[in-house]
Scaffold this motif. Sequence first.
Motif, PDB file in Angstrom:
ATOM      1  N   PHE A 189       0.829  -1.207   0.000  1.00 34.30           N
ATOM      2  CA  PHE A 189       0.000   0.000   0.000  1.00 34.30           C
ATOM      3  C   PHE A 189       0.866   1.261   0.000  1.00 34.30           C
ATOM      4  O   PHE A 189       0.570   2.232  -0.713  1.00 34.30           O
ATOM      5  N   ALA A 190       1.942   1.257   0.786  1.00 33.03           N
ATOM      6  CA  ALA A 190       2.807   2.430   0.876  1.00 33.03           C
ATOM      7  C   ALA A 190       3.546   2.687  -0.430  1.00 33.03           C
ATOM      8  O   ALA A 190       3.692   3.837  -0.865  1.00 33.03           O
ATOM      9  N   VAL A 191       4.013   1.629  -1.071  1.00 29.24           N
ATOM     10  CA  VAL A 191       4.719   1.770  -2.353  1.00 29.24           C
ATOM     11  C   VAL A 191       3.797   2.358  -3.412  1.00 29.24           C
ATOM     12  O   VAL A 191       4.164   3.280  -4.153  1.00 29.24           O
ATOM     13  N   ASN A 192       2.572   1.839  -3.500  1.00 25.58           N
ATOM     14  CA  ASN A 192       1.622   2.355  -4.489  1.00 25.58           C
ATOM     15  C   ASN A 192       1.205   3.784  -4.165  1.00 25.58           C
ATOM     16  O   ASN A 192       0.997   4.594  -5.071  1.00 25.58           O
ATOM     17  N   SER A 193       1.102   4.113  -2.884  1.00 23.05           N
ATOM     18  CA  SER A 193       0.695   5.462  -2.475  1.00 23.05           C
ATOM     19  C   SER A 193       1.808   6.471  -2.710  1.00 23.05           C
ATOM     20  O   SER A 193       1.567   7.607  -3.128  1.00 23.05           O
ATOM     21  N   GLY A 194       3.043   6.074  -2.455  1.00 22.27           N
ATOM     22  CA  GLY A 194       4.161   6.998  -2.634  1.00 22.27           C
ATOM     23  C   GLY A 194       4.422   7.339  -4.080  1.00 22.27           C
ATOM     24  O   GLY A 194       4.785   8.474  -4.415  1.00 22.27           O
ATOM     25  N   GLY A 195       4.235   6.361  -4.958  1.00 21.31           N
ATOM     26  CA  GLY A 195       4.529   6.604  -6.368  1.00 21.31           C
ATOM     27  C   GLY A 195       3.523   7.483  -7.079  1.00 21.31           C
ATOM     28  O   GLY A 195       3.805   8.025  -8.145  1.00 21.31           O
ATOM     29  N   VAL A 196       2.325   7.658  -6.489  1.00 25.24           N
ATOM     30  CA  VAL A 196       1.243   8.315  -7.214  1.00 25.24           C
ATOM     31  C   VAL A 196       1.397   9.832  -7.298  1.00 25.24           C
ATOM     32  O   VAL A 196       0.784  10.482  -8.155  1.00 25.24           O
ATOM     33  N   SER A 197       2.231  10.425  -6.440  1.00 22.17           N
ATOM     34  CA  SER A 197       2.297  11.884  -6.378  1.00 22.17           C
ATOM     35  C   SER A 197       3.394  12.501  -7.252  1.00 22.17           C
ATOM     36  O   SER A 197       3.466  13.718  -7.367  1.00 22.17           O
ATOM     37  N   LEU A 198       4.215  11.672  -7.868  1.00 18.58           N
ATOM     38  CA  LEU A 198       5.261  12.185  -8.756  1.00 18.58           C
ATOM     39  C   LEU A 198       5.253  11.403 -10.060  1.00 18.58           C
ATOM     40  O   LEU A 198       4.995  10.192 -10.070  1.00 18.58           O
ATOM     41  N   ILE A 199       5.565  12.075 -11.162  1.00 19.22           N
ATOM     42  CA  ILE A 199       5.561  11.395 -12.466  1.00 19.22           C
ATOM     43  C   ILE A 199       6.690  10.373 -12.548  1.00 19.22           C
ATOM     44  O   ILE A 199       6.675   9.488 -13.415  1.00 19.22           O
ATOM     45  N   THR A 200       7.675  10.481 -11.667  1.00 15.30           N
ATOM     46  CA  THR A 200       8.770   9.516 -11.653  1.00 15.30           C
ATOM     47  C   THR A 200       8.420   8.257 -10.880  1.00 15.30           C
ATOM     48  O   THR A 200       9.153   7.264 -10.936  1.00 15.30           O
ATOM     49  N   GLY A 201       7.317   8.277 -10.142  1.00 16.67           N
ATOM     50  CA  GLY A 201       7.010   7.168  -9.254  1.00 16.67           C
ATOM     51  C   GLY A 201       5.975   6.194  -9.758  1.00 16.67           C
ATOM     52  O   GLY A 201       5.904   5.061  -9.279  1.00 16.67           O
ATOM     53  N   ASP A 202       5.146   6.595 -10.727  1.00 14.03           N
ATOM     54  CA  ASP A 202       4.076   5.715 -11.181  1.00 14.03           C
ATOM     55  C   ASP A 202       3.796   5.952 -12.661  1.00 14.03           C
ATOM     56  O   ASP A 202       3.713   7.098 -13.106  1.00 14.03           O
ATOM     57  N   VAL A 203       3.618   4.872 -13.398  1.00 17.09           N
ATOM     58  CA  VAL A 203       3.403   4.970 -14.842  1.00 17.09           C
ATOM     59  C   VAL A 203       2.092   5.683 -15.155  1.00 17.09           C
ATOM     60  O   VAL A 203       2.021   6.529 -16.059  1.00 17.09           O
ATOM     61  N   THR A 204       1.026   5.363 -14.414  1.00 18.86           N
ATOM     62  CA  THR A 204      -0.269   5.975 -14.705  1.00 18.86           C
ATOM     63  C   THR A 204      -0.260   7.479 -14.404  1.00 18.86           C
ATOM     64  O   THR A 204      -0.889   8.257 -15.112  1.00 18.86           O
ATOM     65  N   THR A 205       0.455   7.872 -13.357  1.00 11.38           N
ATOM     66  CA  THR A 205       0.590   9.303 -13.066  1.00 11.38           C
ATOM     67  C   THR A 205       1.275  10.010 -14.224  1.00 11.38           C
ATOM     68  O   THR A 205       0.861  11.103 -14.637  1.00 11.38           O
ATOM     69  N   LEU A 206       2.307   9.379 -14.763  1.00  8.82           N
ATOM     70  CA  LEU A 206       3.011   9.938 -15.916  1.00  8.82           C
ATOM     71  C   LEU A 206       2.084  10.033 -17.129  1.00  8.82           C
ATOM     72  O   LEU A 206       2.111  11.028 -17.871  1.00  8.82           O
ATOM     73  N   MET A 207       1.230   9.032 -17.313  1.00  7.35           N
ATOM     74  CA  MET A 207       0.291   9.036 -18.442  1.00  7.35           C
ATOM     75  C   MET A 207      -0.698  10.199 -18.331  1.00  7.35           C
ATOM     76  O   MET A 207      -0.975  10.887 -19.324  1.00  7.35           O
ATOM     77  N   PHE A 208      -1.226  10.427 -17.134  1.00  2.00           N
ATOM     78  CA  PHE A 208      -2.153  11.550 -16.938  1.00  2.00           C
ATOM     79  C   PHE A 208      -1.442  12.886 -17.147  1.00  2.00           C
ATOM     80  O   PHE A 208      -2.014  13.829 -17.709  1.00  2.00           O
ATOM     81  N   PHE A 209      -0.189  12.962 -16.712  1.00  2.00           N
ATOM     82  CA  PHE A 209       0.593  14.199 -16.871  1.00  2.00           C
ATOM     83  C   PHE A 209       0.858  14.490 -18.344  1.00  2.00           C
ATOM     84  O   PHE A 209       0.669  15.625 -18.817  1.00  2.00           O
ATOM     85  N   LEU A 210       1.303  13.476 -19.085  1.00  2.00           N
ATOM     86  CA  LEU A 210       1.614  13.666 -20.500  1.00  2.00           C
ATOM     87  C   LEU A 210       0.371  14.004 -21.317  1.00  2.00           C
ATOM     88  O   LEU A 210       0.459  14.670 -22.350  1.00  2.00           O
ATOM     89  N   ALA A 211      -0.787  13.548 -20.835  1.00  2.00           N
ATOM     90  CA  ALA A 211      -2.047  13.853 -21.523  1.00  2.00           C
ATOM     91  C   ALA A 211      -2.568  15.234 -21.163  1.00  2.00           C
ATOM     92  O   ALA A 211      -3.601  15.672 -21.689  1.00  2.00           O
TER      93      ALA A 211
END
Length: 414
Positions: free
Chosen positions: A153-175
């Motif tokens: 849970f912590a790994v998934n939660s930490g990655g969501v706030s930066l584009i370097t931490g989660d692929v889907t976050t990066l996808m939303f940012f690039l879009a």
Amino acid sequence: MLSTVILGLVALAFVLIVIEDIIHVNKAKTTLFFGTLCWILAFIFPMNGATSADVSEQLNHNLLEIATLWLFLMSTMTFVAYLNSKGFISELVGRLLPAEFSERKLMFIIAGFSFVFSSFADNVTATLVSIAVISGIKMEAAKRVKYATLIIFAVNSGGVSLITGDVTTLMFFLAGKVTIANLLLLVIPAFFAVSVLALLLSRGMNEHFKIEKVRKPIAFADAVIAGIFVATIGSTLLMNILFDIPPVLTFLFGLGVMFLTYQFLLRKTTSKSILNYVREVEFETLLFFLGVLLLVGIMKEIGVLTHITKLYMNLEPVVANYLIGLTSALIDNVPLTAALLKADLVMPPNEWLMLTYATGVGGSILVIGSAAGIIAMSKVKELTFLTYFRMAGYLLFAYTLGYAGVYYFGQFAS
């Protein structure tokens, strides 16, 4: 007709994963069997007037995505396999941890470490390193499951706030759906949810751990390899941001540097080839990934994922986003995010932030819902679908709490 058959096979595959402990059939075997079977049926009975060439193109596209993930995981796992075999990670953790600490204190140390590390490194690396921390400490099986649950849970939660931490976050940012400034609003609610989960899981845990501080010298070569690993992670993030270089390419380059450095430093002191550490990689985990992604890929091709977007026609976006997060516990969040972006949904920035959190963290509800969960399940033998599912109430509460926090902080998004 074929779509119904494929959906039935996919459902059966996931059921067999759930009852793995009962039937004693490894999950990698079942997912690989059903994943390949579904694609074979797609070739024999083409749908919607598709030709064999069309199906072949679809398969090649999915295999390219899978191969990219495979190579990335193999590169990461080789680094970790080397450092683990040399005792580097356990020695480093032993030096950082206090000589005596309570189970509850360890719970919060793990929560903070996993959260922060996953913001800068990929989820797979963060999970592997975090699991290595608890693997070196003797504890009951039930307690190890709790620590592993918190790590996921912590790994998934930490990655969501930066584009370097989660692929889907990066996808939303690039879009263009979220900005860096807006994403930083996720940090507080995401970390608060992790802290609450740590508090809940630590209830009744009152024992103390003692670690004998016997320092072992760290070989110069091992320290150099560890430095290359850290530099590879950093350069992977930097190169992707500056030049859009795929992370897998940079990590494979780092692996090449590792091989050459090892050969140069230890050519006169050891006869063991560095390539032997590739053989220590958990290929069972990679086969499980292959099977799961083949199943998800065929679901995408038969159009199942596109039906998910119909939620937004019948529900308010706040509710739909929350349910999408729960859906990501069953469906890989990358194709799920791709389907949502292709649907041209119109939402204000705060609702896009809520969707970003939901797709990134919602997969934590089930152990098969995220890469972190699958990796943890392969490394912690006590962690199975059923033992993790017993924590579902805590996880759902923490996810809901974090989502509510994003709803509040999202009002400040512009």
